[in-house]
Design an enzyme around this catalytic site. Structure first.
Site, PDB file in Angstrom:
ATOM      1  N   CYS A 122      41.425  22.376   6.048  1.00 57.98           N
ATOM      2  CA  CYS A 122      40.988  21.334   7.007  1.00 57.98           C
ATOM      3  C   CYS A 122      39.575  20.875   6.449  1.00 57.98           C
ATOM      4  CB  CYS A 122      40.538  22.201   8.173  1.00 57.98           C
ATOM      5  SG  CYS A 122      42.118  22.784   9.067  1.00 57.98           S
ATOM      6  N   CYS A 232      40.194  23.448  14.141  1.00 64.10           N
ATOM      7  CA  CYS A 232      40.167  23.031  12.910  1.00 64.10           C
ATOM      8  C   CYS A 232      38.648  22.955  12.339  1.00 64.10           C
ATOM      9  CB  CYS A 232      41.066  21.953  12.506  1.00 64.10           C
ATOM     10  SG  CYS A 232      40.385  20.290  13.478  1.00 64.10           S
TER      11      CYS A 232
HETATM   12  S1  SF4 Z   1      45.868  21.397   9.915  1.00 66.69           S
HETATM   13 FE1  SF4 Z   1      44.303  21.897   8.401  1.00 66.69          FE
HETATM   14  S2  SF4 Z   1      45.303  23.557   7.161  1.00 66.69           S
HETATM   15 FE2  SF4 Z   1      46.758  22.743   7.836  1.00 66.69          FE
HETATM   16  S3  SF4 Z   1      47.749  21.165   6.527  1.00 66.69           S
HETATM   17 FE3  SF4 Z   1      46.033  19.875   7.885  1.00 66.69          FE
HETATM   18  S4  SF4 Z   1      44.105  20.227   7.048  1.00 66.69           S
HETATM   19 FE4  SF4 Z   1      45.580  21.619   6.156  1.00 66.69          FE
END
Ligand code: SF4
Length: 251
Positions: A122, A232
């Site tokens: 994230c 997130c």
């Molecule tokens: S929600 Fe966060 S962990 Fe999941 S793919 Fe998107 S950026 Fe990556």
């Protein structure tokens, strides 16, 4: 702006926003000195705000974070929304080098393995692009609602984001999901078809599942993590500064 003056302005704004409707809240922010940016995930709340900005031709920039892991339905909705309201939704992408470093360290889907790995993903796919989107911005508009989760139950209309040095505006803070649905139907606002398939909250594809009847709205986000307050980091200041060391100074 000092911490005290930022907090004082947020409190005064919060009081002024309370008695206004959505269009009035957004118009008030659009008329303030300083740039206002609305970041949309193309979720149903965000579509309500985008529609209000576009319909009323308000001087508010609209931006989205193209993480590279979005649902196809979400990607398609970006262009559909631009055409529907004759607006530009500015895309912010992760840095290629950051993604390569992440994949080398954790693997493409390493976020399933640990909270640290998930926060790191994230961080590079969302928080760093968000920091760029908020550079030089005075007012950051979001679609947060009190009813979305216990973690968001006290969401104010305006709050000081001290880490980012701006004021966050939540013009739908007091809207419930029934009001959102009624408004979308009445105004024929385009929404993500996934909402009709059990996804009230939509993020990246590998990290979002449909919810079961009776589950909280955000139960399908990072469902494998055993933490009721999982987010997130976009809307949790402490998480932001711990995930991205320079996030607070970037805004
Ligand atoms: S929600 Fe966060 S962990 Fe999941 S793919 Fe998107 S950026 Fe990556």
């Amino acid at each position: 702006m000092t911490t005290q003056s930022l907090e004082a302005e947020a409190k005064a704004l919060n009081d002024r926003l309370e008695s206004l409707d959505l269009a009035g809240r957004l118009a008030l922010v659009a008329g303030l000195e300083g740039r206002a940016v609305f970041t949309t995930s193309l979720g149903i709340e965000d579509q309500v705000i985008t529609a209000a900005i576009g319909t009323n031709r308000l001087d508010i920039e609209v931006a989205t974070l193209k993480t590279g892991r979005l649902f196809n339905e979400t990607v398609a909705l970006i262009e559909e929304t631009e055409e529907a309201y004759d607006i530009l939704i500015k895309r912010y992408f992760p840095e290629k080098a950051d993604i390569e470093d992440y994949v080398a360290q954790y693997g493409m889907n390493g976020f399933y393995e640990s909270v640290e790995a998930r926060h790191a993903c994230c961080g590079v796919r969302k928080l760093k692009p968000l920091a760029r989107a908020l550079e030089g911005v005075s007012y950051w508009i979001t679609g947060l609602r009190r009813g979305q989760s216990g973690n968001r139950a006290t969401t104010p209309y305006a709050e000081a984001d001290l880490d980012r040095g701006l004021i966050k505006i939540n013009p739908l803070a007091d809207w419930d999901i029934e009001t959102i649905h009624a408004h979308v139907a009445a105004e024929a606002i385009p929404v993500n078809p996934l909402h009709g398939r059990g996804y009230p909250s939509i993020g990246c594809e590998p990290c979002t599942r449909a919810i079961k009847p009776g589950e909280p709205e955000r139960a399908g986000r990072w469902w494998w993590e055993n933490d009721e307050k999982r987010e997130c980091g976009l809307h949790v200041a402490e998480a932001t500064s711990s995930i991205i060391p320079n996030a607070s100074s970037a805004a």
